[in-house]
Scaffold this motif. Structure first.
Motif, PDB file in Angstrom:
ATOM      1  N   LYS A   1       0.821  -1.219   0.000  1.00  0.00           N
ATOM      2  CA  LYS A   1       0.000   0.000   0.000  1.00  0.00           C
ATOM      3  C   LYS A   1       0.856   1.271   0.000  1.00  0.00           C
ATOM      4  O   LYS A   1       0.663   2.157  -0.833  1.00  0.00           O
ATOM      5  N   SER A   2       1.790   1.367   0.942  1.00  0.00           N
ATOM      6  CA  SER A   2       2.628   2.563   1.031  1.00  0.00           C
ATOM      7  C   SER A   2       3.550   2.685  -0.167  1.00  0.00           C
ATOM      8  O   SER A   2       3.819   3.792  -0.650  1.00  0.00           O
ATOM      9  N   THR A   3       4.048   1.566  -0.670  1.00  0.00           N
ATOM     10  CA  THR A   3       4.886   1.586  -1.868  1.00  0.00           C
ATOM     11  C   THR A   3       4.109   2.137  -3.051  1.00  0.00           C
ATOM     12  O   THR A   3       4.614   2.974  -3.817  1.00  0.00           O
ATOM     13  N   LEU A   4       2.873   1.701  -3.198  1.00  0.00           N
ATOM     14  CA  LEU A   4       2.031   2.208  -4.281  1.00  0.00           C
ATOM     15  C   LEU A   4       1.849   3.714  -4.156  1.00  0.00           C
ATOM     16  O   LEU A   4       1.964   4.447  -5.145  1.00  0.00           O
ATOM     17  N   LEU A   5       1.579   4.191  -2.949  1.00  0.00           N
ATOM     18  CA  LEU A   5       1.376   5.624  -2.749  1.00  0.00           C
ATOM     19  C   LEU A   5       2.622   6.413  -3.149  1.00  0.00           C
ATOM     20  O   LEU A   5       2.526   7.494  -3.746  1.00  0.00           O
ATOM     21  N   LYS A   6       3.805   5.869  -2.839  1.00  0.00           N
ATOM     22  CA  LYS A   6       5.051   6.559  -3.182  1.00  0.00           C
ATOM     23  C   LYS A   6       5.298   6.586  -4.683  1.00  0.00           C
ATOM     24  O   LYS A   6       5.901   7.531  -5.198  1.00  0.00           O
ATOM     25  N   THR A   7       4.850   5.567  -5.400  1.00  0.00           N
ATOM     26  CA  THR A   7       4.987   5.615  -6.864  1.00  0.00           C
ATOM     27  C   THR A   7       4.081   6.687  -7.453  1.00  0.00           C
ATOM     28  O   THR A   7       4.400   7.265  -8.499  1.00  0.00           O
TER      29      THR A   7
ATOM     30  N   LYS B   1       6.051   9.913  -7.383  1.00  0.00           N
ATOM     31  CA  LYS B   1       7.385   9.859  -7.996  1.00  0.00           C
ATOM     32  C   LYS B   1       8.492   9.792  -6.956  1.00  0.00           C
ATOM     33  O   LYS B   1       9.665  10.071  -7.259  1.00  0.00           O
ATOM     34  N   ILE B   2       8.138   9.437  -5.714  1.00  0.00           N
ATOM     35  CA  ILE B   2       9.183   9.159  -4.720  1.00  0.00           C
ATOM     36  C   ILE B   2       9.894   7.872  -5.124  1.00  0.00           C
ATOM     37  O   ILE B   2      11.106   7.746  -4.985  1.00  0.00           O
ATOM     38  N   LEU B   3       9.119   6.914  -5.611  1.00  0.00           N
ATOM     39  CA  LEU B   3       9.645   5.677  -6.177  1.00  0.00           C
ATOM     40  C   LEU B   3       9.244   5.612  -7.648  1.00  0.00           C
ATOM     41  O   LEU B   3       8.147   6.045  -8.010  1.00  0.00           O
ATOM     42  N   SER B   4      10.116   5.081  -8.470  1.00  0.00           N
ATOM     43  CA  SER B   4       9.829   4.955  -9.905  1.00  0.00           C
ATOM     44  C   SER B   4       9.544   3.497 -10.240  1.00  0.00           C
ATOM     45  O   SER B   4      10.396   2.632 -10.016  1.00  0.00           O
TER      46      SER B   4
ATOM     47  N   TYR C   1       1.509  15.179  -0.705  1.00  0.00           N
ATOM     48  CA  TYR C   1       1.753  13.853  -0.128  1.00  0.00           C
ATOM     49  C   TYR C   1       1.967  13.980   1.373  1.00  0.00           C
ATOM     50  O   TYR C   1       2.808  14.770   1.824  1.00  0.00           O
ATOM     51  N   VAL C   2       1.208  13.209   2.142  1.00  0.00           N
ATOM     52  CA  VAL C   2       1.375  13.170   3.599  1.00  0.00           C
ATOM     53  C   VAL C   2       1.919  11.799   3.962  1.00  0.00           C
ATOM     54  O   VAL C   2       1.228  10.791   3.810  1.00  0.00           O
TER      55      VAL C   2
END
Length: 250
Positions: A41-47, A50-53, A80-81
């Motif tokens: 879930k958190s990984t998806l939010l970061k993509t 653009k925190i994660l590509s 983003y929070v």
């Protein structure tokens, strides 16, 4: 459509975290990302910020592809929070005013200051305006971070567990504020949520993740006892109490 996610895949080395993730969110909608710990879930939010590509797939904000936008261009469209954040020797007012940074060229205008004051009132933080962040409780600090994101006036608001560290009253107040902002300002909200009943109360759409993939996606019709039981591995019932859907573990 303000946010469109198509075929996102993300890996840490050989470990797949997200596989073929796709969904859309319109202006004014509140989408909750749900699933067990470790579901991505958190990984998806970061993509989405653009925190994660991602290694595959693409994300569009309106007609613009996220991967081609600068950090400033993203900040003008998306707030983003994060789940974790620190505090420092800064007043609440100044911290929320930082949300205006992408819009400020030289210095804050009277309109910027007025907007921040209005958000402090709406989030119940007006009385804390001159208090320092390191003097706040965890719940009060979390409300400041959300207020700063609203001050950014984004088109898309991303929230990672926005009600963690909040008591019941503040959970309701914060989510009502976010929900109202989504409707009044036509903002798309995407939030990682752990509390299924809060998600059901405030969300329009749901994305259930399981084993790196989308298990179910859609409106309240996908939040069935069968889907939740399979996604979380815990038997539940879904009932209605005062015309509100409620998840009850069995």
């Amino acid at each position: 459509m303000i946010l469109s996610v198509n075929g996102i895949e993300f890996r840490y080395g050989c470990r797949t975290i997200l596989e073929n993730i796709g969904f859309t969110v319109q202006r004014g909608e509140f989408l909750s990302i749900l699933g067990n710990n470790g579901a991505g879930k958190s990984t998806l939010l970061k993509t989405l910020n653009k925190i994660l590509s991602p290694q595959q797939g693409n994300i569009f904000i309106g007609q613009q592809e996220l991967s081609k936008l600068s950090r400033l261009a993203i900040a003008l469209k998306m707030a983003y929070v994060a789940q974790n954040y620190g505090s420092n020797r800064q007043t609440v007012f100044d911290a929320v005013l930082l949300g205006r940074k992408p819009h400020i060229k030289w210095e804050a205008t009277a309109a910027d200051l007025s907007l921040v004051q209005g958000i402090l009132v709406k989030t119940g933080l007006a009385e804390f305006a001159l208090r320092y962040l390191d003097e706040l409780s965890g719940g009060e600090l979390q409300k400041v971070v959300i207020a700063r994101a609203l001050a950014q006036e984004p088109e898309v608001l991303l929230l990672d567990e926005p009600t963690s560290n909040l008591d019941l009253r503040n959970q309701m107040e914060v989510l009502k504020t976010i929900r109202t902002a989504a409707q009044e300002k036509n903002i798309a909200v995407v939030a990682v949520m752990h509390d299924l009943n809060l998600a059901l109360r405030f969300s329009d759409k749901f994305l259930l993740l399981q084993d790196t993939k989308v298990f179910a996606a859609g409106g309240p019709e996908v939040m069935t006892a069968e889907n939740i039981t399979q996604a979380y591995g815990v038997p539940v019932s879904v009932d209605r109490v005062q015309n509100q859907m409620v998840v009850i573990p069995r």
